[in-house]
Every structure is written in C-alpha cells, then in structure tokens.
Design an enzyme around this catalytic site. Structure first.
Site, PDB file in Angstrom:
ATOM      1  N   LYS A  34      37.765  48.721  44.783  1.00  0.00           N
ATOM      2  CA  LYS A  34      37.754  48.597  46.405  1.00  0.00           C
ATOM      3  C   LYS A  34      37.192  49.872  47.064  1.00  0.00           C
ATOM      4  CE  LYS A  34      39.972  44.600  46.098  1.00  0.00           C
ATOM      5  NZ  LYS A  34      40.529  44.414  44.809  1.00  0.00           N
TER       6      LYS A  34
HETATM    7  C1  LIG Z   1      40.558  43.236  43.815  1.00  0.00           C
HETATM    8  C2  LIG Z   1      40.851  43.377  42.392  1.00  0.00           C
HETATM    9  C3  LIG Z   1      40.489  42.337  41.565  1.00  0.00           C
HETATM   10  C4  LIG Z   1      39.916  41.219  41.974  1.00  0.00           C
HETATM   11  O1  LIG Z   1      38.732  41.407  42.747  1.00  0.00           O
HETATM   12  P1  LIG Z   1      37.969  40.060  43.600  1.00  0.00           P
HETATM   13  O2  LIG Z   1      37.023  40.766  44.132  1.00  0.00           O
HETATM   14  O3  LIG Z   1      39.082  39.832  44.460  1.00  0.00           O
HETATM   15  O4  LIG Z   1      37.778  39.075  42.730  1.00  0.00           O
HETATM   16  C5  LIG Z   1      40.292  42.843  40.021  1.00  0.00           C
HETATM   17  N1  LIG Z   1      40.940  43.776  39.722  1.00  0.00           N
HETATM   18  C6  LIG Z   1      41.433  44.789  40.349  1.00  0.00           C
HETATM   19  C7  LIG Z   1      41.957  46.127  39.944  1.00  0.00           C
HETATM   20  C8  LIG Z   1      41.472  44.705  41.899  1.00  0.00           C
HETATM   21  O5  LIG Z   1      41.870  45.484  42.896  1.00  0.00           O
END
Ligand SMILES: *Cc1c(COP(=O)(O)O)cnc(C)c1O
Length: 464
Positions: free
Chosen positions: A112
């Site tokens: 993120k």
């Molecule tokens: C947010 C997240 C996901 C999922 O990603 P999306 O874009 O919501 O499909 C998977 N793994 C981790 C560690 C995350 O923080």
C-alpha cells in the site's frame, strides 16, 4: 485524459478531480475513458531503468495536465526515497520459473505504501495550489490505514480518519495506525468487520450534505490514483524478466481487487501479461465468480491473512466495466442486484474476464504449510498473504515465468509466521521500537451517524 464512472451517470472528470473525489457521485468508480498504450519500443526501453524513471514514464500519460513533467518527477522521487531497498520492488527467485516481487520495503511494510506515499504528495501539491482543505476517510483491513496515516501525518491541508475493524487487525498493523502523534490523523476502531467499515465510508460519500460540508476525499483503492501507482511494478518486474520480448504471468493475493486490477491496466497498456491469477484465502468469493460467473456474498470469515478477509470487493466493479465493454447501465444493474445478495455475470462478460484472469484459493492449513515449505525450500519467509499467492501460483506454473506479489513483510503478521516456521520474524531496525510507543485510538459503534458526528467534532476541535 478523461475519467468516467463505471456506472455511467456521474460527471466526466480530469485526473486531478478524480483523485480528489474518490468515489463517483453515482456510486461507481472512476476509470480512464480510454487506456493509453506504450509501444513495444517504449516498453523495451524501460528495462534496467531506476524504479522512479519507470514510474514517471508509465504514469505520466494518465496524469494529463495535473502536473508538469518536472513536478511529477519530483513527487515520484520523494515518494520512494524513504523505502528500505534501492530497487524499491526487488524481484527474487523462488524456483525455476517462479519469482517473488517484494512490495514490502516501504515505511509500513506493505505494498500500500507504493500508492499512498505518492498520493500524499500529490494531494498536498494540488491542494496547496487550489488553497483547499479536505477530509480523507478510509476503511482498512489493516494495511491501507497504516499506509495512509503514515503518508498524510502532519500535512496541512488534510484531516485523515481511518476506520478499522476492532480486534481484527494484527498488533503491528494497529500500532502503525495508533502511534503516529500528528493531530490531523485519527485511527477509529469500529465494532464490526472490514465490510462494515467499507460500507460506512460509502455511506459518507453518498451523504452529499456531509460530503460537501467536510470536503470528503477518499484514498481507498476506489481511488484510481492508487491503482495507477500500482501499475508501475508490473512493468519493472516484467521487463526484468524479458518483456516485451516474452510474456509474464502474475499471481496476486487479492481482497479488494485493486492490486490485481492494476495488472489489468498494465496489460491494456501493452505489457504482455499472459495471465493474472487471483489468489484468495477461504473468503473465496472472487475465485468462485471467476470460475462460475456467480457472485454471491456470504459471511466474512476471519483468517491469518486478514487484509484479504472480504466479501464485497470494490474494484471488481472496474473489471466488470471492462468485461461489459464499458456499458455503465449493465454495471449499474449488477450493482443493484448485489445490494440484494448477488448477481450472475453474463456469458460474454465471463469469457472476457477469463481471458485475463485465472484464480485459486488457499485454506488456512494450506497457507501455513506454504509458509513452512518456502522457508525450508528457498530460505524466504513469506507473510500469510504472500503465502496464499505462492500456493495458488504453484498450481498455475507453466512455460511462462510466474511472478507472485509479496504484499507484506512477514514481521507484520508475526503470530501466523511463527506458528508456521517456529521463528518469530523481526521488524526492520528502523521500526524496532513500535511496540513501546504510546497508542491513540477512538472506538465507535458500527453506525453512520455516530461516525459522521465524530468527524464533525474533531474538525471543530481542530479549527478552534
Ligand atoms: C491490501 C492487501 C491485499 C489485498 O489487496 P487488494 O488490492 O485489496 O486486492 C493483500 N495483501 C496485503 C498484505 C494487503 O495489505
């Protein structure tokens, strides 16, 4: 570059307004009206360039006139300067044709950060130019919230309220949200699960009086700027493995479908991606819809990969919009049916989805066994989300190189990793004191009026 709503009834916006508004006013999500493409030569020229340079070349066609080239280059450079690895998104080898794309070297140890660090800077720049102030609300299953709080803490033009499900995020995730002490960021613990938090955020966006009063903006993956920032690492990984001269496949641990949809945009831009494999935990609604066309929501089950514990996957709407050839009325109809429990994708649209996406699921036991097996076979310690990906990827290995996205650092989920390997993964030295810092959080009922009142009160207190 113009952006349209997946549901076809909201105003057409520029990149800048799309970024600031988040959710479209018809309840849909903004998508580019047409996806710009890079030529074979353009893509070949990306091989070996620094991450920031690839980022600038891949994103600039989407940004339009929101930033000039030099300003955008500066924002990108400063966004990734705090990462703990020079490659930003290093690629490691797990097997003969299986690679791991490590996306956890940012300040909060999950992918993120790639989008949030850039969005924070883009918001700050645009709002300063406009002389405006906004309130950002976001729902998180853990990683979005910490990344947003880290990216926006201390900024002048932004108040941030992050809703997370009380008791359902890991201690490291919670502390990353509750320990920053800047007055403009707020971690809010909701008595509910992630889908409740997401519904509250949607509820605030659909309350137009509240939305306009507080200048609501969103940084969930419903914000297209976030998806865009994630397109970049599909290009750096693919060109490192021989694209555009040979194709690459990806397996993506998926919850809200933002990360894997970024891969779809990369493919539309001309990157030769053979398959995007959607990997889910036992909350497998996406695996089921991609195999059968039936999207039926059920109960959210807790798991050791909590960032994927989801039944309503917002960005899937963007994939549907592409699969239905941009037919906003068709998407609107499906989303109306979703409100009463689910929908069935048409045969043609399902075929279109299956041309791009494959899928698989990992049970809790399979996830744990995968963490243990990869530690033994490769020396790599996977977080539970990445392990879900690696497990599903192994069922889709073929002649095309497979890249599994490692979405978080194992130390973000130490209990699950220790249970699998017997070894507790350590936090990187730069955040070793996280467990000792004081926490600050506000607990609240799963109630839209209560959350809106809390935001109004905090903004008045700040203004006073
Ligand atoms: C947010 C997240 C996901 C999922 O990603 P999306 O874009 O919501 O499909 C998977 N793994 C981790 C560690 C995350 O923080």
């Amino acid at each position: 570059m113009r952006y349209v709503s997946t549901r076809g009834q909201a105003p057409v916006l520029s990149f800048e307004d799309t970024m600031l508004s988040g959710l479209a006013r018809d309840g849909g999500l903004y998508v580019p009206e047409t996806v710009p493409t890079l030529s074979h030569a353009d893509i070949a020229a990306l091989a070996g360039l620094p991450y920031e340079e690839v980022a600038r070349r891949v994103m600039m066609p989407f940004v339009g006139d929101a930033f000039d080239e030099a300003t955008f280059a500066d924002l990108v450079t400063s966004a990734y300067a705090g990462f703990g690895h020079d490659a930003r998104a290093p690629l490691k080898q797990l097997g003969p044709d299986h690679f791991l794309l490590e996306l956890f070297h940012g300040p909060t140890l999950a992918f993120k950060d790639f989008a949030m660090q850039l969005i924070g800077r883009m918001f700050e720049h645009v709002l300063a130019r406009r002389g405006e102030r906004v309130t950002i609300v976001g729902a998180t299953s853990g990683d979005t919230g910490s990344a947003a709080i880290e990216a926006f803490a201390g900024l002048n033009a932004v108040d941030v309220f992050i809703l997370y499900p009380h008791g359902r995020v890991s201690e490291v995730q919670r502390r990353q949200m509750t320990t920053p002490d800047a007055a403009n960021v707020h971690a809010v613990a909701v008595d509910g699960h992630f889908d409740d938090c997401q519904a509250l955020v949607k509820g605030m966006f659909n309350d137009f009086a509240f939305r306009d009063r507080v200048g609501l903006a969103g940084v969930n993956s419903i914000n297209f700027a976030r998806v865009l920032a994630q397109v970049v690492y599909y290009f750096t990984a693919a060109t490192a493995l021989g694209a555009p001269h040979r194709p690459v496949s990806y397996t993506v641990p998926t919850g809200n479908f933002g990360d894997v949809f970024a891969g779809h945009i990369a493919k539309r831009m001309g990157l030769p991606i053979e398959r995007l494999v959607v990997a889910t935990n036992h909350n497998d609604i996406l695996d089921r819809v991609l195999r059968t066309g039936e999207y039926r929501t059920g109960e959210v089950l807790p798991s050791i990969s909590p960032s994927m514990d989801i039944q309503v996957s917002s960005n899937f709407e963007r994939a549907l919009h592409l699969a239905y050839g941009g037919d906003g009325a068709a998407v609107r109809q499906l989303m109306e049916e979703l409100a009463s429990g689910g929908f069935t994708v048409s045969q043609g649209a399902l075929q279109a989805l299956q041309e791009t996406y494959a899928s698989g699921r990992a049970s809790e036991a399979e996830t744990t066994a995968t963490i243990r097996a990869f530690a033994r076979r490769t020396g790599e310690t996977l977080c539970p989300h990445s392990a879900v990906g690696a497990f599903v990827a192994e069922q889709h290995l073929g002649t095309t190189p497979m890249v599994t996205l490692a979405t978080a650092h194992p130390a973000k989920f130490p209990d699950a990793v220790e249970a699998a390997t017997g070894v507790r993964p350590a936090l990187p030295p730069r955040m070793a004191d996280l467990m000792d810092r004081p926490e600050r959080t506000e607990r609240i009922a799963n109630d839209l009026a209560a959350v809106e009142a809390l935001i109004d009160r905090s903004r008045e207190a700040q203004a006073a």
